[in-house]
Scaffold this active site. Structure first.
Site, short mmCIF file in Angstrom:
data_model
loop_
_atom_site.label_atom_id
_atom_site.label_comp_id
_atom_site.label_asym_id
_atom_site.label_seq_id
_atom_site.Cartn_x
_atom_site.Cartn_y
_atom_site.Cartn_z
N GLU A 76 -7.71 41.73 7.26
CA GLU A 76 -8.18 43.11 7.50
C GLU A 76 -7.68 44.04 6.40
O GLU A 76 -8.41 44.93 5.95
CB GLU A 76 -7.67 43.60 8.86
N TRP A 203 -14.40 0.12 -2.80
CA TRP A 203 -14.63 1.23 -1.91
C TRP A 203 -15.93 1.05 -1.15
O TRP A 203 -16.87 0.45 -1.68
CB TRP A 203 -14.65 2.54 -2.67
N ARG A 217 -8.05 16.03 3.71
CA ARG A 217 -6.59 15.85 3.74
C ARG A 217 -5.89 17.18 3.47
O ARG A 217 -4.88 17.51 4.09
CB ARG A 217 -6.16 14.82 2.68
N THR A 229 -3.01 -1.10 7.73
CA THR A 229 -3.67 -0.43 6.60
C THR A 229 -2.69 -0.32 5.43
O THR A 229 -3.09 -0.44 4.26
CB THR A 229 -4.23 0.94 7.04
N LEU A 237 -2.83 8.29 0.13
CA LEU A 237 -3.08 9.32 1.15
C LEU A 237 -2.74 10.74 0.71
O LEU A 237 -2.34 11.58 1.52
CB LEU A 237 -2.32 8.98 2.46
N GLY A 324 -9.51 0.08 12.79
CA GLY A 324 -10.03 0.12 14.15
C GLY A 324 -9.00 -0.13 15.25
O GLY A 324 -9.16 0.34 16.37
N LEU A 326 -5.69 0.82 15.55
CA LEU A 326 -5.00 2.05 15.95
C LEU A 326 -6.00 3.12 16.41
O LEU A 326 -5.72 3.88 17.33
CB LEU A 326 -4.14 2.55 14.78
N ALA A 327 -7.19 3.13 15.78
CA ALA A 327 -8.19 4.13 16.17
C ALA A 327 -8.55 3.94 17.65
O ALA A 327 -8.66 4.92 18.40
CB ALA A 327 -9.44 3.99 15.31
N1 LIG Z 1 -13.04 2.05 5.50
C1 LIG Z 1 -12.13 2.77 6.08
O1 LIG Z 1 -12.32 3.97 6.34
C2 LIG Z 1 -10.83 2.15 6.43
C3 LIG Z 1 -10.66 0.80 6.31
N2 LIG Z 1 -9.48 0.23 6.66
C4 LIG Z 1 -9.41 -1.22 6.62
O2 LIG Z 1 -9.14 -1.69 7.94
C5 LIG Z 1 -8.33 -2.85 7.89
C6 LIG Z 1 -7.10 -2.65 8.76
O3 LIG Z 1 -7.52 -2.40 10.07
P1 LIG Z 1 -6.50 -2.41 11.28
O4 LIG Z 1 -5.79 -3.69 11.33
O5 LIG Z 1 -7.26 -2.01 12.48
O6 LIG Z 1 -5.45 -1.29 10.80
P2 LIG Z 1 -4.67 -0.09 11.51
O7 LIG Z 1 -4.54 0.98 10.50
O8 LIG Z 1 -5.33 0.27 12.79
O9 LIG Z 1 -3.28 -0.72 11.79
C7 LIG Z 1 -2.98 -1.45 12.98
C8 LIG Z 1 -1.50 -1.43 13.15
O10 LIG Z 1 -1.10 -0.15 13.58
C9 LIG Z 1 0.18 -0.24 14.17
N3 LIG Z 1 0.25 0.41 15.47
C10 LIG Z 1 1.24 1.26 15.84
N4 LIG Z 1 1.06 1.70 17.06
C11 LIG Z 1 -0.07 1.18 17.50
C12 LIG Z 1 -0.77 1.30 18.72
N5 LIG Z 1 -0.33 2.05 19.72
N6 LIG Z 1 -1.90 0.62 18.84
C13 LIG Z 1 -2.37 -0.12 17.82
N7 LIG Z 1 -1.75 -0.28 16.63
C14 LIG Z 1 -0.60 0.38 16.48
C15 LIG Z 1 0.48 -1.74 14.26
O11 LIG Z 1 1.26 -1.96 13.09
P3 LIG Z 1 2.36 -3.11 12.93
O12 LIG Z 1 1.57 -4.39 12.95
O13 LIG Z 1 2.98 -2.82 11.61
O14 LIG Z 1 3.28 -2.99 14.09
C16 LIG Z 1 -0.89 -2.34 14.15
O15 LIG Z 1 -0.85 -3.66 13.70
C17 LIG Z 1 -7.99 -3.07 6.44
O16 LIG Z 1 -8.80 -4.08 5.93
C18 LIG Z 1 -8.30 -1.76 5.77
O17 LIG Z 1 -8.72 -1.94 4.46
C19 LIG Z 1 -8.43 0.97 7.13
C20 LIG Z 1 -8.54 2.32 7.23
C21 LIG Z 1 -9.77 3.03 6.93
N1 LIG Z 2 -12.07 2.32 1.98
C1 LIG Z 2 -12.32 3.64 2.09
C2 LIG Z 2 -11.38 4.52 2.68
N2 LIG Z 2 -10.19 4.04 3.13
C3 LIG Z 2 -9.09 4.90 3.53
O1 LIG Z 2 -8.52 5.56 2.43
C4 LIG Z 2 -7.21 5.04 2.18
C5 LIG Z 2 -6.92 4.95 0.70
O2 LIG Z 2 -6.56 6.22 0.26
P1 LIG Z 2 -5.99 6.49 -1.22
O3 LIG Z 2 -5.04 5.38 -1.53
O4 LIG Z 2 -5.33 7.82 -1.12
O5 LIG Z 2 -7.19 6.50 -2.14
C6 LIG Z 2 -7.20 3.72 2.87
O6 LIG Z 2 -5.94 3.25 3.23
C7 LIG Z 2 -8.01 4.00 4.10
O7 LIG Z 2 -7.28 4.73 5.05
N3 LIG Z 2 -11.70 5.83 2.77
C8 LIG Z 2 -12.88 6.32 2.30
O8 LIG Z 2 -13.14 7.53 2.39
N4 LIG Z 2 -13.77 5.48 1.71
C9 LIG Z 2 -13.56 4.17 1.61
O9 LIG Z 2 -14.41 3.49 1.07
#
Ligand SMILES: NC(=O)C1=CN([C@@H]2O[C@H](COP(=O)(O)OP(=O)(O)OC[C@H]3O[C@@H](n4cnc5c(N)ncnc54)[C@H](OP(=O)(O)O)[C@@H]3O)[C@@H](O)[C@H]2O)C=CC1
Ligand SMILES: Nc1c(N[C@@H]2O[C@H](COP(=O)(O)O)[C@@H](O)[C@H]2O)[nH]c(=O)[nH]c1=O
Length: 583
Positions: A76, A203, A217, A229, A237, A324, A326-327
C-alpha cells in the site's frame, strides 16, 4: 528491479448494467492486485502475498505496488508513493487485508494520508490476530471499505475472491491447520513413468519445464525427497538462480542407508535436513552432522508428523519432488494439497518402471481422487497439469481457529497455550522476531552510531566485522545493502557455510552480546522488558532461532552448546528477577 509501478493496466470493459459494470471493474482490479502480489515469489522465503492497485474515479491506474519481502515496505505504501496526488479520492484495491506486523498501522496510515476514499479488499486476513483489524481501522477513518463476498456479491466478484484465496493458499492453510501447504511435483512420460526400469530419470521433461521447476523451488520454503531418490538421482534440489531464495532441502529416510558422497551433503549453496527414524545408523548421523547437515529423528517417520514439525518451525510452503513410494505415503496422510504434473510426449515402457504415485489401496475407479481447479498449460513440448487435491479452505464466514475448534470438539488439540512461538513477523508476537522490520542504531568500533535496517542485518554482519579478509568485508557491505532481513540472513548464512572457520570464532565471542542486544532491540520497538516479563510470566518463550546450529537446540533439550544454554539462563533471569537486569 521496479516493484512500484505507474502501470498501464485497464480493466476489461463490460457493457451490462451499472452494478455489473462496477463489479467487473472492481473484480478486475482486485485480480490485478492478486497477480501483482505474486511477483515477490522467489526473492525471499515465502511470506503472505500483498498487492495494491490504486485506481482513480475515471478508472485509470494511479499506482501499484507489491510486498517484495518480509520486512520491506508494504504494498500500500509503494502504491501511494507511485500514485502521489492522483490518490486523492481514488480507490485502493487490495488482494489481502493488510496485516500489521509493524505495530504502527503503516499500510492503513499510508492509504488514509494519501486521501484514498474507498478500499476494496479481496479477502480478510486469515490469521486470527490480524483478521478484520485493518478493515475496521480504515472504516473508522471514514473510508468506504468493501470486502468481496461480504459487501460485494456476484459471479465476477466470486471469481476475483477465489484468485485472492489461491494466491495466499499457504497462509490460509496455516491459519486453519497445522501443516504447511504442500505441492507434489513430478515429471512423467506419456505412458505414466517417472523413470526407466533401471531407475534412470534424467531427463523426462524438457529444459523449459525444468526451469519452471527451479521457479517452483524458489517459491517454496523446502523441497522434499525420499531416500531412494537420493540413492538413484543424487539430486541437488537448488533453485539455480544464483543468489535468490534457496529452499531448505529435506530428505526423508527411515533406514538412513544413504550414500556418503551426495550433492545434498554439500551445504555451501543450500542447507539440508535429513529426517529419520530414531536410532537409525548413529555413525552416519554423526557423519552428516560433520558435513553441516542437520539430522532430526522421529519415533515413527510418517509424513503428517514430519509436516507438523516443519509447520512448527515456521515453514509455509513445501515442494515434494520424491518418487512414487513417498508420494503415496504423503497423499495417504492427506498432507498434499496441490499437484503439478509435467507430462512429456515420450514413451519409455517397462513393467517395473516407477510411476508417480505408489500404493494407495484403492480398488475401484470411483475411489480415485479428483483434482479441482485444474489448469492445463503447455510448457515447451510438455503439458503441465496442475490442480488441488484438497480445496483451499474458504474464509467465509470465518475459519475457526484451532482453539475455537477445541471448544467444540475436544479431540482437536489446540496449540500448546503455554508456548509463545514466533519466527515470521506476521505470526502472533511477530514483533519479537529478529526479522521484524525496525531499524536499530548500534555503535561501531569507534563508538559512532550506525543505523542498521533490522536486528537481523546487524546480527548477520557481526559474523564478519573485524574479520581480516576482503571476502568478509564484502559480505558486510552486501548485508548492509539488501532490503529485507531474510536476504541479510541468506547472505550471512551462506557465507558462514562457505567459510565456517572464518566466521565461527568471531561470532562465538560476540554471541552473548548479540543476545543482550536482542533485549535492547525489544526496548527500541517499544516492548519493554517488564512487558516481556508480564506477557511471558507463566509461559515458555520459544525462540525459533535457537534451533540454529550455533545456538544449540533448546527445544530438543539435547545440545545446549554455544548459546543455547546461556540464552535460556539469561531469559530465566530476566523472567524471574523483579529487579531490572544489569547489562
Ligand atoms: N520424474 C520425476 O519427477 C521423479 C523421478 N524419480 C525417480 O523415482 C525413482 C525413486 O522412486 P521411489 O523409490 O518411489 O523414491 P522416493 O523418493 O519415494 O523414496 C522412497 C524412500 O523414502 C523414504 N521414506 C521415508 N519415509 C517414508 C514413508 N513414510 N513412506 C515411504 N517412504 C518413506 C524411504 O527411504 P529409505 O529407504 O532410505 O528408508 C523410502 O525407501 C528413481 O528412479 C528416481 O529417479 C524421483 C523423483 C521424481
Ligand atoms: N527426472 C526429472 C525430475 N526429477 C526430479 O528432479 C530432481 C533432480 O534435481 P536437480 O538435481 O536439482 O536437477 C530429481 O531427484 C527428482 O526429484 N524433475 C523434472 O522436473 N524433470 C525430470 O525429468
Amino acid at each position: 528491479m521496479a516493484f512500484a509501478l505507474g502501470a498501464h493496466f485497464s480493466p476489461p470493459i463490460c457493457k451490462v448494467g451499472n452494478i455489473s459494470h462496477a463489479h467487473a471493474d472492481d473484480a478486475a482490479y482486485v485480480r490485478r492486485a492478486a497477480d501483482l502480489s505474486e511477483k515477490s515469489a522467489g526473492f525471499t522465503s515465502p511470506h503472505p502475498n500483498f498487492g495494491c492497485v490504486i485506481a482513480t474515479s475515471s478508472g485509470k491506474v494511479a499506482g501499484e505496488g507489491y510486498l517484495y519481502a518480509q520486512g520491506t515496505k508494504p504494498a500500500e505504501v509503494l502504491a501511494v508513493e507511485a500514485g502521489g496526488e492522483r490518490c486523492r479520492g481514488a480507490t485502493a484495491y487490495l488482494n489481502l487485508e493488510p496485516g500489521d506486523c509493524h505495530g504502527d498501522h503503516t499500510a492503513v496510515s499510508a492509504l488514509v494520508q494519501a486521501g484514498i476514499t474507498r478500499a476494496v479488499v479481496g479477502i480478510r486476513h486469515p490469521l486470527q490476530h490480524l483478521r478484520g483489524k485493518a478493515v475496521c481501522a480504515l472504516r473508522s477513518q471514514g473510508l468506504q471499505v468493501d470486502v468481496l463476498g461480504e459487501d460485494l456479491q456476484s459471479k465476477v466478484i466470486e471469481e476475483a475472491r477465489k484468485s485472492c484465496l489461491l494466491v495466499n493458499a499457504p497462509l490460509i492453510l496455516r491459519a486453519c491447520s497445522r501443516v504447511p501447504f504442500s505441492v507434489l511435483k513430478y515429471a512423467m512420460t506419456l505412458d505414466g513413468k517417472i523413470a526407466a526400469s533401471s531407475g534412470h530419470a534424467s531427463w523426462i521433461s524438457s529444459k523449459m519445464s525444468r526451469s519452471r521447476v527451479f521457479e517452483l523451488r524458489g517459491r517454496s520454503d523446502a523441497v522434499i525427497v525420499g531416500g531412494n531418490t537420493v540413492r538413484k538421482d543424487n539430486p541437488r534440489l537448488t533453485a539455480r538462480d544464483g543468489g535468490g531464495h534457496m529452499p531448505m532441502r529435506i530428505v526423508l529416510s527411515q533406514t538412513l542407508n544413504l550414500p556418503k558422497e551426495a550433492n545434498l551433503w554439500d551445504v555451501s549453496d543450500a542447507s539440508t535436513i535429513v529426517v529419520t527414524q530414531r536410532g537409525a545408523r548413529r555413525n552416519f548421523q554423526k557423519f552428516l552432522a560433520s558435513k553441516g547437515v542437520e539430522v532430526v529423528e522421529f519415533d515413527i517417520l510418517n509424513p503428517r508428523d514430519v509436516m507438523e514439525y516443519f509447520h512448527d518451525r515456521g515453514y509455509l510452503s513445501i515442494l515434494w519432488e520424491c518418487g512414487g513410494t513417498l508420494a503415496a505415503s504423503a497423499i495417504s496422510s492427506r498432507v498434499i494439497h496441490k499437484v503439478f504434473a509435467f507430462v512429456a510426449p515420450k514413451i519409455i515402457g517397462g513393467k517395473n518402471a516407477p510411476t508417480p504415485v505408489g500404493e494407495l489401496g484403492m480398488v475401484e475407479m470411483s475411489q480415485a481422487l479428483d483434482l479441482i481447479d485444474i489448469c492445463y498449460e503447455q510448457v515447451g513440448p510438455d503439458m503441465l497439469i496442475s490442480g488441488f487435491l484438497q480445496p483451499v479452505p474458504d474464509l467465509m464466514p470465518v475459519i475457526p481457529s484451532e482453539d475455537e475448534t477445541f471448544a467444540i470438539d475436544p479431540t482437536v488439540t489446540p496449540y500448546e497455550s503455554s508456548v509463545i512461538s514466533f519466527y515470521k513477523t506476521w505470526d502472533p508476537y511477530g514483533a519479537f522476531s529478529n526479522f521484524s522490520p525496525h531499524p536499530i542504531q548500534m555503535p561501531d568500533g569507534d563508538g559512532n552510531y550506525v543505523t542498521w535496517s533490522s536486528v537481523e542485518h546487524y546480527y548477520q554482519a557481526q559474523k564478519f566485522i573485524g574479520v581480516n579478509d576482503p571476502a568478509a568485508q564484502d559480505c558486510v557491505e552486501k548485508i548492509k545493502a539488501v532490503r529485507s532481513p531474510e536476504e541479510a540472513a541468506r547472505i550471512g548464512r551462506s557465507m558462514q557455510r562457505q567459510y565456517p572457520d572464518l566466521v565461527w570464532s568471531s561470532v562465538f565471542l560476540k554471541g552473548i552480546s548479540n543476545w543482550l542486544l536482542y533485549f535492547d532491540y525489544m526496548d527500541i520497538i517499544g516492548i519493554t522488558k517488564s512487558v516481556i516479563l508480564l506477557s511471558t510470566a507463566d509461559k515458555d518463550l520459544l525462540y525459533y532461532f535457537v534451533y540454529f546450529l550455533f545456538f544449540g537446540s533448546y527445544k530438543k533439550k539435547k545440545k545446549m552448546d554455544h548459546l543455547g544454554g546461556p540464552c535460556m539462563q539469561l531469559m530465566n533471569e530476566v523472567r524471574h528477577n523483579s529487579s531490572p537486569h544489569s547489562y
